[in-house]
Design a protein around this motif. Structure first.
Motif, mmCIF file in Angstrom:
data_model
loop_
_atom_site.group_PDB
_atom_site.id
_atom_site.type_symbol
_atom_site.label_atom_id
_atom_site.label_comp_id
_atom_site.label_asym_id
_atom_site.label_seq_id
_atom_site.Cartn_x
_atom_site.Cartn_y
_atom_site.Cartn_z
ATOM 1 N N SER A 234 7.633 13.120 -1.774
ATOM 2 C CA SER A 234 6.774 12.582 -2.814
ATOM 3 C C SER A 234 5.835 11.550 -2.201
ATOM 4 N N GLU A 235 4.732 11.310 -2.877
ATOM 5 C CA GLU A 235 3.791 10.288 -2.417
ATOM 6 C C GLU A 235 4.473 8.928 -2.306
ATOM 7 N N LYS A 236 5.283 8.593 -3.299
ATOM 8 C CA LYS A 236 5.949 7.293 -3.315
ATOM 9 C C LYS A 236 6.861 7.127 -2.113
ATOM 10 N N ASP A 237 7.660 8.139 -1.819
ATOM 11 C CA ASP A 237 8.590 8.044 -0.693
ATOM 12 C C ASP A 237 7.841 7.884 0.632
ATOM 13 N N ARG A 238 6.762 8.633 0.788
ATOM 14 C CA ARG A 238 5.977 8.552 2.025
ATOM 15 C C ARG A 238 5.370 7.156 2.203
ATOM 16 N N LEU A 239 4.794 6.621 1.140
ATOM 17 C CA LEU A 239 4.143 5.315 1.241
ATOM 18 C C LEU A 239 5.149 4.176 1.375
ATOM 19 N N LYS A 240 6.297 4.327 0.766
ATOM 20 C CA LYS A 240 7.327 3.296 0.914
ATOM 21 C C LYS A 240 7.780 3.206 2.371
ATOM 22 N N GLU A 241 7.803 4.331 3.072
ATOM 23 C CA GLU A 241 8.265 4.314 4.461
ATOM 24 C C GLU A 241 7.335 3.517 5.367
ATOM 25 N N ILE A 242 6.037 3.647 5.165
ATOM 26 C CA ILE A 242 5.136 2.894 6.053
ATOM 27 C C ILE A 242 5.093 1.424 5.671
ATOM 28 N N VAL A 243 5.088 1.116 4.392
ATOM 29 C CA VAL A 243 4.961 -0.285 3.999
ATOM 30 C C VAL A 243 6.244 -1.062 4.288
ATOM 31 N N ASN A 244 7.371 -0.349 4.374
ATOM 32 C CA ASN A 244 8.637 -1.002 4.711
ATOM 33 C C ASN A 244 9.024 -0.825 6.182
ATOM 34 N N GLY A 245 8.185 -0.128 6.944
ATOM 35 C CA GLY A 245 8.423 -0.004 8.377
ATOM 36 C C GLY A 245 9.541 0.937 8.761
ATOM 37 N N THR A 246 9.904 1.892 7.886
ATOM 38 C CA THR A 246 10.927 2.865 8.278
ATOM 39 C C THR A 246 10.304 4.096 8.935
ATOM 40 N N ALA A 247 8.974 4.132 9.011
ATOM 41 C CA ALA A 247 8.248 5.138 9.789
ATOM 42 C C ALA A 247 7.168 4.403 10.578
ATOM 43 N N LEU A 248 6.822 4.922 11.747
ATOM 44 C CA LEU A 248 5.821 4.246 12.583
ATOM 45 C C LEU A 248 4.399 4.692 12.249
ATOM 46 N N PHE A 249 4.195 6.004 12.159
ATOM 47 C CA PHE A 249 2.880 6.561 11.827
ATOM 48 C C PHE A 249 3.010 7.371 10.541
ATOM 49 N N VAL A 250 2.121 7.139 9.599
ATOM 50 C CA VAL A 250 2.170 7.862 8.315
ATOM 51 C C VAL A 250 0.756 8.274 7.913
ATOM 52 N N GLY A 251 0.560 9.563 7.758
ATOM 53 C CA GLY A 251 -0.729 10.069 7.313
ATOM 54 C C GLY A 251 -0.947 9.756 5.848
ATOM 55 N N GLY A 252 -2.177 9.465 5.510
ATOM 56 C CA GLY A 252 -2.496 9.158 4.117
ATOM 57 C C GLY A 252 -3.987 9.085 3.910
ATOM 58 N N GLY A 253 -4.379 8.364 2.882
ATOM 59 C CA GLY A 253 -5.792 8.212 2.573
ATOM 60 C C GLY A 253 -6.131 6.748 2.398
ATOM 61 N N ILE A 254 -7.394 6.406 2.585
ATOM 62 C CA ILE A 254 -7.772 5.000 2.496
ATOM 63 C C ILE A 254 -7.514 4.430 1.105
ATOM 64 N N TRP A 255 -7.537 5.303 0.074
ATOM 65 C CA TRP A 255 -7.303 4.823 -1.290
ATOM 66 C C TRP A 255 -5.887 4.269 -1.472
ATOM 67 N N GLU A 256 -4.997 4.594 -0.544
ATOM 68 C CA GLU A 256 -3.619 4.149 -0.684
ATOM 69 C C GLU A 256 -3.453 2.666 -0.359
ATOM 70 N N GLU A 257 -4.461 2.069 0.239
ATOM 71 C CA GLU A 257 -4.438 0.617 0.430
ATOM 72 C C GLU A 257 -4.354 -0.078 -0.922
ATOM 73 N N ALA A 258 -5.068 0.463 -1.920
ATOM 74 C CA ALA A 258 -5.011 -0.105 -3.268
ATOM 75 C C ALA A 258 -3.621 0.078 -3.869
ATOM 76 N N ARG A 259 -2.974 1.171 -3.558
ATOM 77 C CA ARG A 259 -1.629 1.424 -4.103
ATOM 78 C C ARG A 259 -0.597 0.476 -3.506
ATOM 79 N N PHE A 260 -0.768 0.109 -2.249
ATOM 80 C CA PHE A 260 0.131 -0.886 -1.663
ATOM 81 C C PHE A 260 0.011 -2.218 -2.417
ATOM 82 N N ARG A 261 -1.196 -2.515 -2.867
ATOM 83 C CA ARG A 261 -1.435 -3.775 -3.580
ATOM 84 C C ARG A 261 -1.006 -3.729 -5.047
#
Length: 387
Positions: free
Chosen positions: A205-232
């Motif tokens: 899921s999108e949520k699981d993928r983004l949680k991994e990069i923002v919490n540092g459980t993955a080193l490189f994570v593909g995504g889109g620039i719009w996801e910077e807003a989702r982190f916020r």
């Protein structure tokens, strides 16, 4: 319209999911109740034009607000040598990386800051990324070395990055590029076999993928620039919830998808959203006016800074420079690639995704997956070009 004392008003219908919107346009057009303007992904241009659902907008190219449209973006809304839409916004698909882990691997701040340029220059490849990711996995810094988004454009990026020709513009036919397709699948299989990429990636899921990069459980994570807003905004960090722009700048870096070969050019896949005008509109000239008005640089800037998208004209990008993040990624559109906006693109999207899934899950070898892909293309896309 109010200032002009006009009797006309714009009524906005809430955004529908892509599949629902497609069906809505089809059925409302048949009943004569199609919306005058629809906002939709550019890759739908082909079937909308072929199906006679939308009107040509060739004259929009002459509007001053589009004078400095980003290079190549008229091509995204062109079908059969005519323009059928105007750009609403654009973005870039890239790779986030977790800076604290690179420091633990011995990288200096200077080396980390130089990484985007090394990718841009073709000095840091997919194999280099895999090697660094393997170090992080082996040292148990991360659970996964690399995760990719499983959206249609993100999946397409692997093929394009390996030189796969998808479409023949002159013949208006899809292309099966066997040699490069096999290379694509071998690259992905290696990521799975070395434990960097989970074999279940296509079901993430999108949520699981983004949680991994923002919490540092993955080193490189593909995504889109719009996801910077989702982190916020979406509370993905396990302890902090929403993170600030400053936190993102300190902890997350962004690079283009690295080239597969040394000296090669990196890419980003763009999926600009566009405005199209119904073929049955009763007021075509009046309906075109809002498309010009909403494209003003200040509106581009407001939308871009709130949603982490890139303004589509030079003037809009100048205004958006107040955003440090958008400033850091705006160059990526120089490397934009697009999937064909052919009427059969939705069918081809599914074939690309299913073939990649077959490789990642180990259901098929790269060679078998390529054979399967060729057969599916012949079945679903009709006459194709086989290289």
């Amino acid at each position: 319209m109010e200032k002009e004392d006009s009797k006309y008003r714009l009524k906005v219908t809430p955004v529908l999911k892509p599949d629902d919107l497609n069906q809505y346009i089809i059925f409302s057009s048949k009943s004569g109740k199609a919306p005058d303007i629809a906002e939709i992904g550019y890759s739908n241009i082909g079937w909308l034009a072929e199906g006679n659902y939308v009107m040509q907008l060739d004259d929009m190219k002459n509007q001053g607000v589009f004078k400095n449209l980003m290079p190549g973006y008229w091509n995204a809304v062109t079908w059969d040598k005519h323009i059928w839409g105007v750009i609403q916004d654009t973005e870039a698909r890239m790779v986030f990386f977790y800076k604290p882990h690179l420091k633990k691997l011995g990288w200096t701040d200077e080396q980390i800051a130089a990484l985007p340029k090394k990718v841009e220059n073709g000095e840091f490849t997919m194999q280099d990324m895999a090697d660094v990711a393997k170090q992080a996995v082996d040292q148990k810094l991360v659970k996964h070395g690399f995760l990719h988004n499983n959206g249609p454009r993100d999946v397409a990026a692997f093929y394009v990055n390996n030189g796969v020709q998808m479409y023949d513009e002159d013949k208006k036919q899809y292309v099966f590029d066997k040699a490069n397709v096999v290379e694509t699948f071998k690259e992905v299989k290696q990521l799975v076999d070395t434990g960097l990429l989970p074999d279940s990636m296509m079901t993430y899921s999108e949520k699981d993928r983004l949680k991994e990069i923002v919490n540092g459980t993955a080193l490189f994570v593909g995504g889109g620039i719009w996801e910077e807003a989702r982190f916020r905004q979406n509370g993905y960090h396990n302890e902090l919830g929403n993170v600030t722009s400053e936190w993102i700048q300190q902890n997350l870096g962004v690079i283009l998808l690295p080239p597969s070969k040394k000296g090669g050019k990196p890419i980003t896949m763009s999926n600009p959203y566009v405005y199209v005008v119904s073929k049955t509109t009763k007021h075509p000239e009046l309906v075109k006016r809002p498309l010009v008005e909403v494209s003003a640089p200040e509106y581009q800037k407001n939308h871009a800074t709130q949603s982490s998208h890139i303004p589509f004209t030079k003037e809009g990008q100048e205004l958006a420079k107040e955003s440090a993040f958008l400033n850091s990624v705006s160059y990526m559109t120089n490397y934009s690639k697009f999937v064909p906006n052919h009427p059969d693109e939705p069918k081809y999207e599914k074939i690309r995704a299913d073939a990649l899934k077959n490789v990642e899950t180990g259901t098929m070898t790269p060679e078998k997956a390529a054979e399967w892909m060729e057969q599916q293309m012949k079945l679903d896309l009709g006459s194709i070009v086989v290289k």
